[in-house]
Every structure is written in C-alpha cells, then in structure tokens.
Design an enzyme around this catalytic site. Structure first.
Site, PDB file in Angstrom:
ATOM      1  N   LYS A  69       0.795  -1.227   0.000  1.00 13.68           N
ATOM      2  CA  LYS A  69       0.000   0.000   0.000  1.00 13.68           C
ATOM      3  C   LYS A  69       0.832   1.284   0.000  1.00 13.68           C
ATOM      4  CE  LYS A  69      -4.061  -2.139   2.028  1.00 13.68           C
ATOM      5  NZ  LYS A  69      -5.168  -2.016   2.981  1.00 13.68           N
ATOM      6  N   GLY A 130       1.440  -0.227   9.535  1.00 15.39           N
ATOM      7  CA  GLY A 130       1.562  -0.205   8.081  1.00 15.39           C
ATOM      8  C   GLY A 130       0.536   0.683   7.417  1.00 15.39           C
ATOM      9  N   LYS A 156      10.299   2.988  14.679  1.00 14.59           N
ATOM     10  CA  LYS A 156      10.308   4.169  13.822  1.00 14.59           C
ATOM     11  C   LYS A 156       8.940   4.415  13.203  1.00 14.59           C
ATOM     12  CE  LYS A 156      12.681   6.232   9.846  1.00 14.59           C
ATOM     13  NZ  LYS A 156      13.753   6.045   8.818  1.00 14.59           N
TER      14      LYS A 156
END
Length: 276
Positions: A69, A130, A156
């Site tokens: 994506k 994500g 992160k």
C-alpha cells in the site's frame, strides 16, 4: 459471467496472500448488472512490473493489499486526496494509461465507527503501523478520537504514525499488550490472517479482550478471526475485517465502473462472498 472475449474489461487485485473475497464480490456484481467485466486476484513477484502491466495492458482497476500500500505510491501518476492524506493506496484506477490512486479503506473504517456508534471519548489501542494502520488511525482521528495508543513492533514507523495524528505510542511486546487495556482494541496486523504464520493466534491477550467494549479486527480472511471469535464469546461489540472488505470493495466497484449497485445487490454480493 460472460464467456471470455476480447472486449472484456479486466480488474485485478495485488496481494501477498490473495483471497477470493474481492474476486467473488466484484464478479457477482458484474454478472448481476450484466457487465462484460472480469476480476482476478494475483500475488505479484515484481510490483513495479505488475503496475506497468496495469498501465500497458489497459487493466481498468487494481486493488492493492498488504504489504504494497505504500510501495505502490511511486508507481502511480496521481494521488487522490483520500490516498495522499495518509500516504497509503488500496485502489488504482487506469484512465487511458494515467494511473490514479485512492484509499477506500479509510472510508470503510470511518463508516463502521459511525454505524457502531463508538463514543469518541473512548480509549483506543491500535496494534500495527503499516498502510492499513494509517487509514485506521486517520479514520479514528477524523471521527473525533484523541485517546489512541499505537502499539507497533517497528519503533520508527510506530512513533511516526502516532506523531502524525497526535497519538501515544508503545512498543509491541507481550508485557505491553498484557498490561495495556482500552475501551476499543483494533488489530491492524496480519495476526489471525488465514494462511499466515499467525493464523491461529490471538492478536490481543484475553485480558485486553475482557476489558474492551469494542473488538475490531481489520483482517478479512477468515471472517471469524481468533480475535473476532474471542470478542463474540465475551459478549463485546465486534467489527470484522469482512465488514471493512465489503464497504471498501463497494467503493472500488463504483470507482472502476461508475455504477452504484442497489443495497439489495450489495447484500447479495456480500452473502455470496461469505459463502465461499
């Protein structure tokens, strides 16, 4: 479904672990509406070449699932506001070789939050970082939620996602998941997905399920993931990935064809999809 012919319009989906959900949903509606269209799912071995194929072969629409994506962004020509706002794409529309990217996941999540009347004052524990997690976090933020904690294995990405929407962040560990509870728990990881390494695993510990009022799993296959089963058994309000998949697929269908099916046609397509 029409016999394959040279004038047939093709739409596809790209996923690391393709399912028949989109294939059955779209093809059912094509047949119900008398469209000379066909939909096929693929697991690409080379994403850039797959998208080049969409452009070069005149494939009308392309659904994009985990883990592509974000990677697909550099391969399209235009980002619709729905995708640009969260840097995540789940839909590509091909207009004469010009590829436009959209995100219908966001729309689906926002609609389900509203349909289930989830109180914006609720605390939320969101597991994942994500592209789908971005869509989910944005939908909760735009629905008025502020007490959201992102739990992510990738520090992160997790901190970046949390910071983007003004949410808190916690590392993804057994201790954190065991000790953290919230009114709403949301799984936006592949845990519980059929065919994956964690297909039989519970994405939140039983303590978190017991403490929650709403249990939300974006995993669409199977429709009854371990988390959804646990939520139902505990008498919680549950929102399944199958519901997300239906809404976002309908939005895709309209983008591809320009036709809005009736509610009865959508319900029939959803029933057909779940009967697989």
């Amino acid at each position: 479904m029409p016999i394959l012919n040279k004038d047939m319009t093709l739409c596809i989906s790209l996923s690391a672990r393709p399912s028949n959900n989109g294939t059955r949903f779209h093809n059912f509606l094509y047949e119900a509406l008398g469209l000379n269209w066909i939909y096929k799912a693929f697991a690409p071995t080379d994403l850039a070449n797959a998208i080049a194929g969409v452009r070069g072969l005149g494939i009308r629409g392309c659904a994009v699932s985990m883990p592509y994506k974000e990677e697909v962004i550099s391969l399209v020509d235009r980002m619709d506001a729905s995708a640009a706002a969260i840097d995540s794409v789940n839909t590509i529309v091909n207009d004469a070789g010009v590829l436009s990217a959209y995100n219908t996941d966001y729309t689906a999540i926002a609609q389900l939050i509203e349909r289930n009347a989830i109180d914006p004052a609720s605390s939320v524990l969101l597991r994942g970082s994500g592209g789908m997690a971005k869509a989910t976090a944005a939908a909760f933020r735009d629905s008025g939620f502020s007490r959201v904690t992102v739990v992510a294995r990738n520090e992160k990405l997790g901190q970046s996602l949390a910071g983007l929407y003004g949410f808190a962040w916690q590392p993804d560990s057994e201790a954190v998941l065991r000790d953290s509870t919230a009114d709403v728990i949301v799984n936006v990881t592949p845990i519980g997905m059929a065919g994956g390494p964690g297909s039989g695993s519970l994405s939140f510990p039983e303590e978190a399920v017991a403490a929650a009022h709403v249990v939300f799993d974006v995993v669409a296959l199977p429709a009854e993931t371990p988390l959804i089963k646990a939520g139902r058994a505990a008498g919680k309000t549950v929102i399944s990935g199958a519901e997300v998949a239906t809404i976002q697929a309908l939005e895709q269908f309209v983008l591809y064809t320009g036709i809005t099916p009736t509610p009865e046609q959508v319900a029939a397509a959803e029933e057909f999809t779940r009967a697989q």
